[in-house]
Write a protein that holds these residues in place. Structure first.
Motif, PDB file in Angstrom:
ATOM      1  N   GLY A  74      -1.668  -4.335   6.791  1.00 12.01           N
ATOM      2  CA  GLY A  74      -2.976  -3.904   7.281  1.00 12.01           C
ATOM      3  C   GLY A  74      -2.942  -2.487   7.839  1.00 12.01           C
ATOM      4  O   GLY A  74      -3.864  -1.704   7.635  1.00 12.01           O
TER       5      GLY A  74
ATOM      6  N   ILE B   4     -14.683  -8.173   6.588  1.00 17.37           N
ATOM      7  CA  ILE B   4     -13.227  -8.372   6.556  1.00 17.37           C
ATOM      8  C   ILE B   4     -12.813  -9.397   7.612  1.00 17.37           C
ATOM      9  O   ILE B   4     -11.982 -10.278   7.357  1.00 17.37           O
ATOM     10  CB  ILE B   4     -12.506  -7.032   6.776  1.00 17.37           C
TER      11      ILE B   4
ATOM     12  N   ILE C  12      -8.706  -3.471  -0.774  1.00 16.69           N
ATOM     13  CA  ILE C  12      -8.049  -4.079   0.386  1.00 16.69           C
ATOM     14  C   ILE C  12      -7.407  -5.405   0.006  1.00 16.69           C
ATOM     15  O   ILE C  12      -6.266  -5.700   0.382  1.00 16.69           O
ATOM     16  CB  ILE C  12      -9.068  -4.280   1.528  1.00 16.69           C
TER      17      ILE C  12
ATOM     18  N   ALA D 279      -2.839  -0.035   4.945  1.00 16.66           N
ATOM     19  CA  ALA D 279      -4.152   0.049   4.311  1.00 16.66           C
ATOM     20  C   ALA D 279      -5.099   0.897   5.150  1.00 16.66           C
ATOM     21  O   ALA D 279      -5.839   1.738   4.624  1.00 16.66           O
ATOM     22  CB  ALA D 279      -4.728  -1.356   4.108  1.00 16.66           C
ATOM     23  N   THR D 280      -5.062   0.701   6.468  1.00 14.88           N
ATOM     24  CA  THR D 280      -5.898   1.506   7.364  1.00 14.88           C
ATOM     25  C   THR D 280      -5.495   2.975   7.315  1.00 14.88           C
ATOM     26  O   THR D 280      -6.346   3.871   7.320  1.00 14.88           O
ATOM     27  CB  THR D 280      -5.791   0.980   8.803  1.00 14.88           C
TER      28      THR D 280
END
Length: 239
Positions: free
Chosen positions: A173, A21, A158, A176-177
């Motif tokens: 982000g 990533i 992702i 998503a985490t």
């Protein structure tokens, strides 16, 4: 109780994903300082993005549900001795590394195809492992394959979140985490409930299969809508 080695192995198999990533993030990202938090939250509340985040949580829940109790599965169902546990955890990690490497490349050109194929394969794979966990050869093969599929599908999810949340670069982000961590918490919890209810050490694998079926039910209609235009774009890229 889960084997402590499981948690160390989770950290190890996450390293390739972090590296992949980090390498994929462009260095010339646009400045997002002018974007308001309220505006980003409105973007993140969109239906398709919300369903994608929920799907990510379910997929990760399925992965870590079985992985957390893998040591108990291979020693109590497959019949391997305790000495096999580190090797099986490492095998899952090798599969994860292969999945991240290959899946990251495919996700750039064929994201919808990768998501649809990967998620269906994961559901079938967890079901197959639940049915054949007593067979040593099948268990070895499926542990590798499921690690590959789980972490191969991750980059596409992702990428999908970041694409849908292009107007929410600051919070995307983090959401998503959070979805990843919610899944990594709920999956093992559900697997523990199944074992505690007396369903045996195969039961976390059945829970993984159920979570994948739920994930397909959540994202299936979205993928179906995206399938036709995505296929046309993929054909153009292939020319």
């Amino acid at each position: 109780m889960a084997d402590p080695l499981s948690f160390w192995a989770v950290a190890v198999v996450s390293v390739p994903a972090v590296i992949a990533i980090a390498r994929a993030i462009p260095g010339d990202r646009p400045d997002s300082t002018g974007t308001s938090a309220r505006g980003e939250l409105r973007v993140l509340a969109g239906r398709e993005l919300s369903l994608t985040l929920l799907t990510m949580a379910l997929v990760q829940g399925a992965t870590f549900c079985t992985f957390t109790y893998l040591a108990l599965l291979v020693t109590n169902v497959t019949g391997f001795g305790p000495g096999w546990v580190p090797g099986m955890l490492a095998l899952f990690g090798v599969g994860a590394f292969v999945g991240v490497t290959v899946g990251g490349r495919i996700a750039d050109a064929r994201p919808v195809t990768l998501l649809a194929t990967g998620m269906v394969s994961l559901a079938l794979g967890w079901t197959a492992l639940a049915l054949t966990a007593g067979n040593p050869v099948a268990a070895i093969v499926l542990v590798f394959v499921q690690g590959m599929l789980a972490f191969g599908t991750g980059p596409a999810l992702i990428s999908r979140v970041l694409q849908l949340a292009a107007d929410a670069p600051t919070l995307a982000g983090g959401f998503a985490t959070a979805a990843f961590n919610v899944g990594a918490t709920i999956g093992p919890w559900a697997g523990g409930l199944a074992i505690g209810a007396g369903f045996g050490f195969r039961s976390p694998v059945w829970v993984s299969a159920l979570l994948m079926i739920l994930a397909l039910a959540v994202i299936g209609p979205v993928l179906a809508m995206r399938r036709a235009p995505a296929r046309r774009r993929e054909e153009v890229l292939a020319v």
